[in-house]
Design a protein around this motif. Structure first.
Motif, PDB file in Angstrom:
ATOM      1  N   UNK A  57      58.032 -53.876  74.656  1.00 24.11           N
ATOM      2  CA  UNK A  57      58.068 -52.928  73.992  1.00 24.11           C
ATOM      3  C   UNK A  57      57.980 -51.590  74.675  1.00 24.11           C
ATOM      4  N   UNK A  58      58.136 -50.533  75.131  1.00 19.61           N
ATOM      5  CA  UNK A  58      57.643 -48.811  74.930  1.00 19.61           C
ATOM      6  C   UNK A  58      57.133 -47.890  74.255  1.00 19.61           C
ATOM      7  N   UNK A  59      56.249 -47.697  74.484  1.00 17.10           N
ATOM      8  CA  UNK A  59      55.078 -47.144  73.363  1.00 17.10           C
ATOM      9  C   UNK A  59      55.769 -45.742  72.544  1.00 17.10           C
ATOM     10  N   UNK A  60      56.391 -44.758  73.619  1.00 11.86           N
ATOM     11  CA  UNK A  60      56.632 -43.868  72.897  1.00 11.86           C
ATOM     12  C   UNK A  60      57.343 -43.805  72.577  1.00 11.86           C
ATOM     13  N   UNK A  62      53.053 -40.592  72.914  1.00 11.66           N
ATOM     14  CA  UNK A  62      53.365 -39.948  73.974  1.00 11.66           C
ATOM     15  C   UNK A  62      52.096 -40.134  74.777  1.00 11.66           C
ATOM     16  N   UNK A  63      50.766 -40.270  73.989  1.00 11.58           N
ATOM     17  CA  UNK A  63      49.773 -41.075  74.702  1.00 11.58           C
ATOM     18  C   UNK A  63      49.459 -43.049  74.943  1.00 11.58           C
ATOM     19  N   UNK A  64      50.604 -42.975  74.380  1.00  9.66           N
ATOM     20  CA  UNK A  64      49.956 -44.637  74.387  1.00  9.66           C
ATOM     21  C   UNK A  64      50.577 -44.871  75.185  1.00  9.66           C
ATOM     22  N   UNK A  65      50.035 -46.459  76.385  1.00 11.85           N
ATOM     23  CA  UNK A  65      50.396 -47.413  77.345  1.00 11.85           C
ATOM     24  C   UNK A  65      50.530 -48.865  76.549  1.00 11.85           C
ATOM     25  N   UNK A  66      51.304 -49.227  76.538  1.00 11.51           N
ATOM     26  CA  UNK A  66      51.154 -50.838  76.631  1.00 11.51           C
ATOM     27  C   UNK A  66      50.955 -51.681  77.942  1.00 11.51           C
TER      28      UNK A  66
END
Lengths: 91, 429
Positions: B103-106, B40-44
């Motif tokens: 990838x999408x982190x959520x 929820x707080x991660x971004x790539x």
């Protein structure tokens, strides 16, 4: 699409308790650069009518760029409490 | 005080990887994640290079929710009025086992958290760790929401800002010189359109990087990754570069300008923006990696500065997963010895040194300094595009020999003292 509309796409759970506080005294007195005004990717910092720096913490993406870029450690910055703040659906 | 074998601060990739390793061996492990769910707080950007980590958890990757395997690499050098794109279509990249995936982190991190829980690990979400508990220089646990939990070892995987670890004096506070801002839009597009625009077979993916003319000459660039039914389009820009720029620019406007470029517009045409996200990126390289262990604690992932921007390859998530893996190994062995002192946990840093993680960062030691050169983002992309433009130009008068055109351009933009000096400096990368 303007920046406010982009932030409007994100899910925010807004806490009443602010997680960013500006030390206005330091900011006004010694900071010339005021990097927070232009580095924030959400454009949350602005100078108000009284000439004081303010931050709309509600739209914070929690990247920490303002904190890292601040010349004078004039920001008290911590993550929002658990359950609050931005909740990315994709990331 | 309640006590477990291991507490992990942060349910991102480093923390979850450590938890997975520990839970698989039956250790009591609690991951504390402040988001509503892991990711929820991660971004790539983002892409995950699986090749380096495939053998660490070989059973994990088959069912992982990857977006697309990256089978095509694009790099565009953006000049004023002309740009040059290199497109690498490699059969090897398009053959399983794929070396990297978007990838999408959520999505990805939630799945990873589920795998941890299936192994018996506990992932507590919606809780922020407020403090590390220290006793005579030893980390003995954490405080979260007024509750104290003790642990033999605390693995600190709190992300790039390292707020708790710097407050406790376990690492330095992040500096603008060593960090970049990355931010992006997720733009939905139908899978067929994505495949057409990036010349992909069904299910395949592309990574597209943009250098020059994107960040107004500041250290940085643009990126684009294709997901299943969206693209991630964003900008990376150096924090110190922004601070030092003579003409201040509002960071968020760079992405809008980028999207308006005639080269980019057709790539995003018809898409719908569905999310906007941002994150800090550690770019200091090996020189800025802190001490990774001490009495009762280990640092992992971004908190340990484990990321690497090598211009055309941008990595961090593979390092995070590997550091989590080796952190888990070190804790398992320390438990066997019943010794959680720094001397016992030093094994963690040794395994990272003999693995690709610190080896690759060491190999890239001089890259952070080299890419500070603004000419990489101004002069060179422009010079390449100018030269290519001349090669393809037929004017009204008689044309020059091809070799003269090429040599003329090379002499003008590349055979000069400054370029030779810069090339000499680049020998180290």
């Amino acid at each position: 699409m303007n920046i406010e509309a982009k932030l409007g796409l994100d899910v925010f759970k807004i806490d009443k308790e602010r997680h960013i506080t500006i030390d206005v005294e330091t900011c006004n007195r010694v900071c010339v650069n005021k990097a927070c005004l232009y580095v924030c990717p959400a454009n949350l910092y602005e100078i108000d009518d009284q000439g004081n720096n303010t931050v709309n913490y509600e739209g914070c993406l929690e990247c920490g760029t303002c904190l890292i870029s601040c010349d004078h450690r004039a920001l008290e910055w911590h993550y929002p409490r658990g359950e609050y703040g931005v909740q990315y659906r994709m990331g | 005080m309640e006590k477990v074998d291991c507490i992990i601060v942060g349910g991102g990739l480093a923390g979850l990887s450590a938890a997975y390793g520990l839970a698989s061996e039956g250790l009591e492990v609690i991951v504390i994640e402040r988001g509503d769910y892991s990711g929820a707080k991660n971004v790539t950007g983002g892409r995950l290079y699986v090749s380096p980590i495939r053998d660490l958890y070989p059973e994990l990757w088959k069912a992982a929710p990857f977006e697309r395997p990256v089978t095509r690499e694009f790099v565009t050098l953006m000049g004023d009025g002309a740009h040059t794109t290199i497109e690498l279509a490699s059969e090897r990249f398009a053959t399983p086992a794929y070396q990297s995936y978007t990838v999408l982190r959520a999505r990805f991190d939630q799945w990873f958290a589920d795998q941890v829980m299936e192994k018996g690990g506990m992932v507590i979400t919606k809780n922020r760790v407020d403090d590390l508990l220290l006793e005579g220089g030893k980390v003995i646990g954490i405080r979260a929401g007024g509750d104290d939990i003790g642990a033999d070892v605390t693995i600190i995987a709190e992300g790039v800002l390292g707020l708790l670890s710097s407050k406790a004096g376990l690492r330095e506070e992040p500096r603008p010189q060593d960090h970049a801002l990355g931010y992006k839009e997720i733009i939905e597009l139908p899978p067929g359109v994505i495949q057409d625009r990036w010349h992909l077979n069904e299910g395949e993916g592309a990574a597209h990087l943009f250098m020059g003319g994107v960040t107004r000459g500041l250290m940085g660039g643009g990126f684009l990754y294709t997901n299943k039914d969206s693209i991630s389009l964003g900008i990376v820009v150096g924090m110190e570069a922004m601070r030092q720029a003579p003409d201040k620019v509002d960071s968020y406007t760079l992405l809008d300008e980028f999207k308006e470029l005639p080269q980019i517009k057709p790539l995003v045409e018809g898409g719908t923006i569905v999310e906007y996200s941002a994150h800090a990126i550690a770019e200091g390289g090996i020189a800025k990696v802190p001490k990774l262990y001490g009495d009762g604690y280990l640092l992992a992932g971004d908190t340990a500065g484990l990321s690497l921007n090598a211009l055309v390859t941008v990595r961090g998530m593979d390092f995070a997963i590997a550091s989590g893996y080796y952190a888990a190994r070190a804790v398992i062995d320390a438990k066997e010895r019943d010794d959680f002192t720094a001397a016992s946990l030093a094994q963690y840093e040794q395994s990272l040194r003999s693995s690709f993680v610190l080896k690759d960062l060491e190999t890239a030691r001089y890259i952070p300094h080299t890419i500070e050169n603004p000419r990489l983002f101004t002069h060179y992309p422009q010079a390449v595009s100018n030269l290519m433009e001349q090669v393809f130009t037929i004017g009204p008068g008689p044309s020059k020999k091809l070799s003269s055109t090429v040599m003329g351009g090379v002499r003008k933009d590349f055979l000069n003292l400054q370029t030779l000096k810069e090339l000499y400096a680049m020998r180290k990368i």
